[in-house]
Design a protein around this motif. Structure first.
Motif: not given
Length: 422
Positions: A21-22, A25, A29, A151, A159, A179, A182, A185-186
């Protein structure tokens, strides 16, 4: 095979899923910023030179950022650098918001901010792949890299569909909050991830050593130099660089195929790229099985051959259906290639050098693709659409056959840990 592949991915630890997920994201971005600045060129009335300048600002720093970021990962740890990328790009996105509100998206400030974002963007790519072998044993490494490949696939699908509505709803300045969120979140995910795991991609029956993922894994040891790079690692890096260079001409030629050959417009052009992204997601079904092949270099070369063959019909077709089928096939081949490459590099390279190797890999690939695109664009006036696409497809075949002539690339790779003194 599909059921086994799906189950192997589903059996991965929760930490690996959050790592995926990271990366998704961070990748989304990056794509968001690129599409947003391209979109803004028309809104702001920038010249062609100004548009080219800001696109170069978004991509050119990745070469330096990839290598420097990879070295920093090996020195300070994957977690620290993931957090750094998350915080740094969040601040840059907020800077773009302020630039849009205060200066009406002034060009000079936008170029500087986009350049900063492009410099740190490769860090998360290298960090998640450095983190991964510390979270799973060797027998799950292929499935884990397949999950990370999402990813790379999802941003192609999402996007363009996110940028347009965001700009319509809130305008150019506020759209950069997307972004920013996002990247927050990372950073949060990086802080949450466990601090220990297996040192190497170990075989299933091996004992798991423990390593703090936020400590320097090479303290007191000699740095990586080209003479010390394992031959298999170097061969894989050369294959990917040549492959992405050969594929590069597709980017500038595809719009001309849509307009001049298919007699279509922007909707069809977007559909072709979306189809490629959907194909990349479908590639997840076969990627885990291919990552288990004992000769990953040969597997990657075989995928390059299939990619080259898939490009050839695109050179002469006048039908939308054929073009969609070609893009779907290219996308399906992309995900397994990425997963096989990452798994092989993790197994071939000493753990303490993972950051540098993936940083170099990202820098080379990001550089090779636009250079190939530039060569294709320059060749259009001289030889035309058909010759450029045929040349690109045949170049992929030549790259693959040339790679297969290298013994180190054809070599067998196992889950056995790489000796630290190699």
């Amino acid at each position: 095979m599909r059921a086994r592949s799906a189950s192997s991915v589903a059996a991965l630890p929760l930490s690996v899923r959050w790592l995926s997920v990271a990366w998704a994201s961070a990748s989304l971005a990056d794509y968001f910023v690129l599409w947003a600045v391209v979109w803004s060129a028309g809104l702001e009335g920038w010249s062609g030179a100004q548009t080219a300048g800001i696109i170069m600002a978004a991509r050119a720093p990745a070469f330096v950022g990839g290598i420097a970021g990879g070295m920093a990962i090996d020195r300070y740890g994957a977690r620290t650098l993931m957090v750094f990328d998350g915080v740094a790009r969040t601040l840059v996105m907020l800077g773009l918001v302020v630039n849009g509100l205060v200066d009406g998206f002034g060009y000079t400030a936008a170029v500087i901010l986009v350049l900063l974002a492009g410099a740190t963007a490769p860090i998360s790519y290298s960090a998640v792949r450095t983190f991964l072998p510390r979270l799973v044993p060797g027998n799950q490494l292929g499935a884990a890299n397949t999950l990370l490949a999402i990813g790379s696939a999802l941003p192609l699908v999402l996007s363009a569909g996110i940028v347009g509505p965001a700009l319509e709803l809130v305008g150019l300045a506020w759209a950069f909050l997307v972004p920013a969120v996002l990247m927050v979140g990372v950073a949060v995910i990086a802080l949450w991830l466990p601090t220990t795991g297996s040192v190497e991609p170990l075989a299933a029956d091996s004992g798991a050593n423990v390593l703090d993922t936020n400590l320097s894994p090479h303290a007191g040891r000699s740095p990586l130099t080209w003479r010390r790079v394992p031959a298999g690692t170097l061969a894989l890096l050369c294959l990917s660089t040549a492959y992405f260079f050969a594929f590069g001409p597709v980017e500038p030629v595809l719009p001309l195929v849509v307009r001049d050959r298919l007699d279509a417009g922007a909707t069809t052009y977007g559909l072709l790229w979306s189809t490629m992204g959907i194909g990349a997601l479908l590639g997840l079904l076969v990627a885990p099985a291919l990552t288990r092949m004992s000769r990953p270099g040969a597997t990657m070369a075989g995928l390059v051959v299939l990619n080259g063959l898939a490009m050839l019909p695109l050179a002469t077709t006048t039908g939308v259906g054929v073009a969609l089928a070609c893009c779907l096939a290219i996308g399906i081949l992309w995900t397994p290639y990425s997963a096989v490459e990452a798994t092989a590099l993790q197994r071939l390279t000493p753990t303490r050098h993972h950051g540098k190797v993936f940083g170099i890999q990202r820098a080379l690939v990001i550089s090779a693709l636009p250079v190939g695109a530039a060569v294709g664009a320059l060749a259009l006036d001289a030889v035309g659409i058909t010759a450029v696409l045929l040349g690109s497809g045949l170049a992929c075949l030549a790259v693959a056959l040339g790679a297969l002539a290298i013994p180190a690339l054809r070599a067998q790779v196992t889950n056995t840990p790489v000796p630290e003194d190699r």
